[in-house]
Design an enzyme around this catalytic site. Structure first.
Site, PDB file in Angstrom:
ATOM      1  CG  ASN A 114      46.083 -53.632-137.326  1.00 56.90           C
ATOM      2  OD1 ASN A 114      46.947 -54.346-136.967  1.00 56.90           O
ATOM      3  ND2 ASN A 114      44.870 -53.500-137.110  1.00 56.90           N
ATOM      4  CE  LYS A 242      53.157 -43.157-143.656  1.00 52.35           C
ATOM      5  NZ  LYS A 242      53.328 -43.555-145.247  1.00 52.35           N
ATOM      6  CB  CYS A 298      47.358 -44.511-144.779  1.00 56.32           C
ATOM      7  SG  CYS A 298      47.725 -46.137-144.167  1.00 56.32           S
TER       8      CYS A 298
END
Ligand code: NAD
Ligand code: UGA
Length: 506
Positions: A114, A242, A298
């Protein structure tokens, strides 16, 4: 490491990304041994059982094949077409807490730990917390085979590969490791189909012979993916792409949500706007659904990370631009919850309010950064008699524990508070003064074709039954645009939605 030499993979982090990614890699590469390691014993125990730590359609069948060696046909259509096995297979997917040993045995090491937002210190609330990543990098440096290939699967700030390389040099001087960036683009609820048929696989490497050789080795692991979907870039582009992908998706949602507020004050309809603009191929139709705002583990953290990166690079205007996406998101959820209170005459005292949908989106039991929780917090400020919660994908005990942990255990009904979590939608809605729809679950949807009279299709809520048992004047607040305003109003329900003029007109 030559491409042909990769025979064992160790994935560090048995979470939403590590578990499903390793399962799919093992499933399609029977010749490889894939071991997922995590320091969380309880999580690993669940991965080794039938009671998996997370729900994803198709995941259990993949595990039964790769982990248990079962040969039963996969239900998943896409998987069936490319399934490598027709006979009994060697189990090649393992789950373990022995991190050091499995790092030492691997030719390729995936880092899928994480990377949340920092809670304290420098950059608190904005910067990415790389503590877990730093810790596993140190372990890799100490235990990995010389020449093992390291792969960043976690979402990380741009230039994290340099941090990894530096850590490796510090703890293992003189030994060379290639570091690749291979971010994951799967979504919760469709993880397996996203992994099986990805829109693209991004591999970032150093532009050296060794770097490109490592990238080829990783490309071979993606044996089930059409090679034209595999994109090679430099490491920094891959890391940044990303963050940008998530930021751009979230930005579309905030953009359409900002327009939804204009619709509510003009008579324009946000669904008609989305359809009209989405028909333009240059804009496209996806991620234009207005609602109570985006949630999940996210989008928020990745935009905060991008904005912080811009700020630390001396680009405050860029940082401010992306911060605005978050501001609109927060504002959208708050204004919806406040509208509920306003419409109920500014008081929730003595009233039961039902929240349908608690996870951050349908099809998942992932409740991280769920817009529903923020909405519930605002409702609780007005001291309702009851806040009833129902989500078909969430376990009531887990939701109860989470609400208690995040809002204080005194808010729970079992402690004389007002929050109760139900297993049954009808009980949750019974004698309610208002229903608030927080996720666009199919179960909550009215039949578009049939409308009110025959909305009780398979799995769908029986809206006539629910409406009959509501307290007058029967309010439904539709945070995801899934009930038919006209049909509901005809049977005496007052509907307020997002991005359209609600009950009572402008
Ligand atoms: P998660 O919290 O579900 O799982 C992370 C796991 O890493 C945990 O089980 C934790 O115990 C383990 N871990 C942490 N430190 C460790 C250590 N030192 N040794 C061993 N294990 C350790 O997280 P996730 O949702 O799987 O996300 C992982 C990464 O993937 C994040 O960077 C996230 O941004 C990214 N990502 C997530 C998704 C998603 O849908 N959740 C999608 C794409 C990318
Ligand atoms: C998102 C991305 O879609 C993935 O590509 C990425 O890998 C992942 O984040 C990640 O990095 O973790 P996810 O958060 O699982 O995936 O879910 P999405 O389906 O993208 O939805 C996110 C939120 O946006 C949800 O709360 C959803 O309700 C909301 N949303 C989505 C809207 O409000 N409107 C839309 O049109 C689409």
């Amino acid at each position: 490491m030559d491409t042909a030499e990769v025979s064992s993979i160790c994935c560090i982090g048995a979470g939403y990304v590590g578990g499903p990614t390793a399962a799919v890699m093992a499933y399609y590469n029977p010749h490889l041994t894939v071991t997922v390691v995590d320091r969380d014993q309880a999580r690993i125990d669940r991965w080794n059982s039938e009671n998996l730590p997370l729900y994803e359609p198709g995941l259990l069948q993949m595990l039964q094949s790769a982990r248990d060696g079962s040969t039963e046909d996969m239900e998943h259509q896409q998987m069936a077409t490319v399934s490598p096995q027709s006979e009994r297979r060697r189990p090649n997917l393992l789950f373990s807490t022995d991190v050091a040993k499995n790092i030492g045995a691997a030719d390729m090491i995936l880092i899928a730990v994480n990377t949340p937002t920092k809670k304290r210190g420098l950059g608190a609330g904005r910067a990415t917390d790389v503590t877990a990543l730093e810790a596993v990098t140190k372990q890799i440096a100490i235990h990995a085979k010389a020449g093992a290939i390291l792969v960043e699967k976690s979402t990380v700030p741009c230039r994290t590969a340099d941090l990894i390389r530096e850590t490796l040099k510090t703890y293992r001087p003189g030994v060379h490791f290639e570091v690749l960036s291979n971010p994951e683009f799967l979504s919760a609820g469709t993880a397996i189909s996203d992994l099986v048929s990805p829109s693209r696989v991004l591999i970032g490497s150093q532009p050296t012979t060794e770097g490109l050789r490592a990238a080829t080795a990783l490309e071979r692991v993606y044996s089930w993916v059409d090679p034209c979907k595999i994109m090679h870039t430099n490491t920094y582009s891959s890391e940044l792409a990303k963050l940008v992908a998530n930021a751009m998706l979230a930005q579309r949602i905030s953009s359409i949500n900002s327009i939804s507020a204009i619709c509510e004050k003009t008579g324009a309809d946000i669904h008609e706007i989305s359809n009209a603009i989405g028909a333009d191929a240059r804009i496209g139709s996806k991620y234009l659904k207005a609602g109570v705002g985006f949630g999940g583990s996210c989008f928020g953290k990745d935009i905060r990370s991008l904005a912080y990166l811009a700020e630390t690079l001396g680009l405050p205007e860029v940082a401010e631009y992306w911060q605005q996406v978050l501001k609109i998101n927060e504002w959208q959820g708050t204004r919806f919850a406040r509208k509920v209170v306003k419409r109920l005459n500014g008081t929730l005292s003595g009233k039961k309010i039902t929240v349908l949908g608690y996870a951050f989106k349908p099809g998942t039991d992932d409740t991280r950064e769920s817009p529903a929780l923020e909405g519930i917090r605002i409702l609780l400020d007005d001291a309702p008699a009851e806040v009833a919660i129902f989500d078909p994908f969430c376990c009531p005990t887990v939701v109860r524990e989470e609400v208690g942990r995040l809002c204080g255990s005194e808010v729970l009904k079992c402690n004389d508070g007002s929050v109760e979590v139900y297993e049954n939608a009808y009980e949750a809605c019974d004698r309610s003064h208002a229903i608030i729809i927080m996720t666009d679950c199919d179960e909550f949807r009215q039949s578009a074709k049939a409308g009110y009279e025959v909305s009780n299709l398979e799995n769908r809520l029986d809206w006539p039954k629910i409406v009959y048992n509501l307290e007058k004047p029967r309010w439904v607040f539709d945070g995801r645009g899934i009930v038919d305003l006209d049909v509901m109003e005809k049977v005496g329900v007052r509907v307020e939605g997002i991005g359209r003029v609600g009950w009572g007109g402008l």
